[in-house]
Scaffold this motif. Structure first.
Motif, PDB file in Angstrom:
ATOM      1  N   PHE A 199       0.839  -1.198   0.000  1.00 18.60           N
ATOM      2  CA  PHE A 199       0.000   0.000   0.000  1.00 18.60           C
ATOM      3  C   PHE A 199       0.871   1.244   0.000  1.00 18.60           C
ATOM      4  O   PHE A 199       1.833   1.335   0.757  1.00 18.60           O
ATOM      5  CB  PHE A 199      -0.907   0.004   1.237  1.00 18.60           C
ATOM      6  N   THR A 200       0.528   2.212  -0.861  1.00 23.79           N
ATOM      7  CA  THR A 200       1.216   3.500  -0.895  1.00 23.79           C
ATOM      8  C   THR A 200       0.182   4.596  -0.719  1.00 23.79           C
ATOM      9  O   THR A 200      -0.810   4.637  -1.447  1.00 23.79           O
ATOM     10  CB  THR A 200       1.961   3.715  -2.226  1.00 23.79           C
ATOM     11  N   LEU A 201       0.418   5.482   0.249  1.00 22.79           N
ATOM     12  CA  LEU A 201      -0.426   6.656   0.469  1.00 22.79           C
ATOM     13  C   LEU A 201       0.325   7.856  -0.087  1.00 22.79           C
ATOM     14  O   LEU A 201       1.392   8.218   0.407  1.00 22.79           O
ATOM     15  CB  LEU A 201      -0.718   6.846   1.954  1.00 22.79           C
ATOM     16  N   GLY A 202      -0.211   8.455  -1.159  1.00 25.34           N
ATOM     17  CA  GLY A 202       0.440   9.593  -1.811  1.00 25.34           C
ATOM     18  C   GLY A 202       0.413  10.850  -0.962  1.00 25.34           C
ATOM     19  O   GLY A 202      -0.259  10.908   0.081  1.00 25.34           O
ATOM     20  N   GLU A 203       1.101  11.889  -1.399  1.00 28.10           N
ATOM     21  CA  GLU A 203       1.220  13.145  -0.647  1.00 28.10           C
ATOM     22  C   GLU A 203      -0.119  13.789  -0.346  1.00 28.10           C
ATOM     23  O   GLU A 203      -0.287  14.409   0.694  1.00 28.10           O
ATOM     24  CB  GLU A 203       2.118  14.136  -1.398  1.00 28.10           C
ATOM     25  N   THR A 204      -1.081  13.671  -1.239  1.00 21.32           N
ATOM     26  CA  THR A 204      -2.401  14.263  -1.018  1.00 21.32           C
ATOM     27  C   THR A 204      -3.352  13.289  -0.328  1.00 21.32           C
ATOM     28  O   THR A 204      -4.499  13.632  -0.047  1.00 21.32           O
ATOM     29  CB  THR A 204      -3.038  14.722  -2.345  1.00 21.32           C
ATOM     30  N   GLY A 205      -2.878  12.086  -0.049  1.00 18.02           N
ATOM     31  CA  GLY A 205      -3.701  11.064   0.585  1.00 18.02           C
ATOM     32  C   GLY A 205      -3.905  11.333   2.068  1.00 18.02           C
ATOM     33  O   GLY A 205      -3.038  11.875   2.757  1.00 18.02           O
ATOM     34  N   HIS A 206      -5.098  10.948   2.570  1.00 19.99           N
ATOM     35  CA  HIS A 206      -5.447  11.140   3.979  1.00 19.99           C
ATOM     36  C   HIS A 206      -6.305   9.959   4.413  1.00 19.99           C
ATOM     37  O   HIS A 206      -7.312   9.664   3.775  1.00 19.99           O
ATOM     38  CB  HIS A 206      -6.205  12.452   4.150  1.00 19.99           C
ATOM     39  N   ILE A 207      -5.897   9.313   5.486  1.00 18.00           N
ATOM     40  CA  ILE A 207      -6.663   8.202   6.033  1.00 18.00           C
ATOM     41  C   ILE A 207      -7.013   8.504   7.480  1.00 18.00           C
ATOM     42  O   ILE A 207      -6.143   8.846   8.283  1.00 18.00           O
ATOM     43  CB  ILE A 207      -5.883   6.876   5.956  1.00 18.00           C
ATOM     44  N   VAL A 208      -8.301   8.387   7.792  1.00 17.91           N
ATOM     45  CA  VAL A 208      -8.779   8.446   9.165  1.00 17.91           C
ATOM     46  C   VAL A 208      -9.287   7.039   9.445  1.00 17.91           C
ATOM     47  O   VAL A 208     -10.401   6.686   9.074  1.00 17.91           O
ATOM     48  CB  VAL A 208      -9.891   9.493   9.359  1.00 17.91           C
ATOM     49  N   GLY A 209      -8.444   6.229  10.038  1.00 18.27           N
ATOM     50  CA  GLY A 209      -8.751   4.821  10.268  1.00 18.27           C
ATOM     51  C   GLY A 209      -7.464   4.019  10.271  1.00 18.27           C
ATOM     52  O   GLY A 209      -6.370   4.570  10.208  1.00 18.27           O
ATOM     53  N   ASP A 210      -7.599   2.707  10.330  1.00 20.79           N
ATOM     54  CA  ASP A 210      -6.446   1.829  10.465  1.00 20.79           C
ATOM     55  C   ASP A 210      -5.991   1.261   9.130  1.00 20.79           C
ATOM     56  O   ASP A 210      -6.785   1.063   8.217  1.00 20.79           O
ATOM     57  CB  ASP A 210      -6.778   0.679  11.414  1.00 20.79           C
ATOM     58  N   ILE A 211      -4.677   0.983   9.065  1.00 22.57           N
ATOM     59  CA  ILE A 211      -4.058   0.348   7.901  1.00 22.57           C
ATOM     60  C   ILE A 211      -3.479  -0.981   8.377  1.00 22.57           C
ATOM     61  O   ILE A 211      -2.705  -1.012   9.337  1.00 22.57           O
ATOM     62  CB  ILE A 211      -2.929   1.222   7.322  1.00 22.57           C
ATOM     63  N   LYS A 212      -3.846  -2.069   7.690  1.00 25.60           N
ATOM     64  CA  LYS A 212      -3.329  -3.403   7.995  1.00 25.60           C
ATOM     65  C   LYS A 212      -2.921  -4.028   6.669  1.00 25.60           C
ATOM     66  O   LYS A 212      -3.774  -4.494   5.911  1.00 25.60           O
ATOM     67  CB  LYS A 212      -4.398  -4.261   8.672  1.00 25.60           C
ATOM     68  N   THR A 213      -1.613  -4.008   6.372  1.00 32.88           N
ATOM     69  CA  THR A 213      -1.145  -4.475   5.069  1.00 32.88           C
ATOM     70  C   THR A 213       0.143  -5.289   5.184  1.00 32.88           C
ATOM     71  O   THR A 213       0.742  -5.364   6.261  1.00 32.88           O
ATOM     72  CB  THR A 213      -0.881  -3.280   4.125  1.00 32.88           C
ATOM     73  N   GLY A 214       0.581  -5.805   4.047  1.00 29.74           N
ATOM     74  CA  GLY A 214       1.867  -6.487   3.986  1.00 29.74           C
ATOM     75  C   GLY A 214       3.011  -5.501   4.114  1.00 29.74           C
ATOM     76  O   GLY A 214       3.979  -5.723   4.834  1.00 29.74           O
ATOM     77  N   SER A 215       2.890  -4.353   3.396  1.00 30.12           N
ATOM     78  CA  SER A 215       3.870  -3.269   3.500  1.00 30.12           C
ATOM     79  C   SER A 215       3.157  -1.953   3.202  1.00 30.12           C
ATOM     80  O   SER A 215       2.148  -1.932   2.503  1.00 30.12           O
ATOM     81  CB  SER A 215       5.039  -3.473   2.536  1.00 30.12           C
ATOM     82  N   THR A 216       3.690  -0.874   3.768  1.00 31.51           N
ATOM     83  CA  THR A 216       3.070   0.443   3.597  1.00 31.51           C
ATOM     84  C   THR A 216       4.142   1.511   3.441  1.00 31.51           C
ATOM     85  O   THR A 216       5.119   1.525   4.187  1.00 31.51           O
ATOM     86  CB  THR A 216       2.172   0.804   4.804  1.00 31.51           C
ATOM     87  N   VAL A 217       3.922   2.407   2.463  1.00 34.03           N
ATOM     88  CA  VAL A 217       4.747   3.597   2.286  1.00 34.03           C
ATOM     89  C   VAL A 217       3.813   4.795   2.425  1.00 34.03           C
ATOM     90  O   VAL A 217       2.810   4.883   1.727  1.00 34.03           O
ATOM     91  CB  VAL A 217       5.447   3.617   0.907  1.00 34.03           C
ATOM     92  N   VAL A 218       4.150   5.717   3.344  1.00 31.86           N
ATOM     93  CA  VAL A 218       3.287   6.865   3.617  1.00 31.86           C
ATOM     94  C   VAL A 218       3.980   8.155   3.187  1.00 31.86           C
ATOM     95  O   VAL A 218       5.078   8.463   3.661  1.00 31.86           O
ATOM     96  CB  VAL A 218       2.918   6.953   5.117  1.00 31.86           C
ATOM     97  N   HIS A 219       3.326   8.897   2.291  1.00 31.73           N
ATOM     98  CA  HIS A 219       3.750  10.239   1.905  1.00 31.73           C
ATOM     99  C   HIS A 219       2.766  11.273   2.455  1.00 31.73           C
ATOM    100  O   HIS A 219       3.090  12.441   2.563  1.00 31.73           O
ATOM    101  CB  HIS A 219       3.787  10.387   0.372  1.00 31.73           C
TER     102      HIS A 219
END
Length: 104
Positions: free
Chosen positions: A36-56
């Motif tokens: 999972f990749t969250l881009g610079e304009t991405g916003h999550i209000v909640g949980d992330i459960k993944t194999g791998s995550t990159v947060v921008h």
């Protein structure tokens, strides 16, 4: 790879099989064994459960990954992180508790 652009807002749970990139907003969970990749304009209000995550972008919730979690210089995370490997790059903002190490 699945992609959601900046003008997208989803309320609920997102699941995917292999790879997903988000530039919009999610009010809910992101769940997968994939990458999972969250881009610079991405916003999550909640949980992330993944194999791998990159947060921008911005996360307000718990991140739990099986393998690697990376917070890039533009990342803002308010919540706890559990990961096999955790990379916090210079400039990233992280407020929470981290638990790092491979699970047995």
């Amino acid at each position: 790879m699945n992609l959601l652009l900046q003008d997208t807002e989803i309320t609920g749970t997102i699941t995917f099989a292999t790879a997903f990139e988000l530039h919009g907003t999610v009010l809910g969970e992101v769940i997968s064994k994939g990458a999972f990749t969250l881009g610079e304009t991405g916003h999550i209000v909640g949980d992330i459960k993944t194999g791998s995550t990159v947060v921008h972008g911005k996360v307000e919730g718990t991140i739990t990954v099986d393998d690697r979690c990376e917070l890039k210089p533009t990342a803002e995370v308010n919540g706890n992180i559990t990961a096999g490997t955790f990379v916090l790059e210079e400039g990233a903002s992280f407020s929470g508790i981290s638990k790092v190490g491979k699970r047995k």
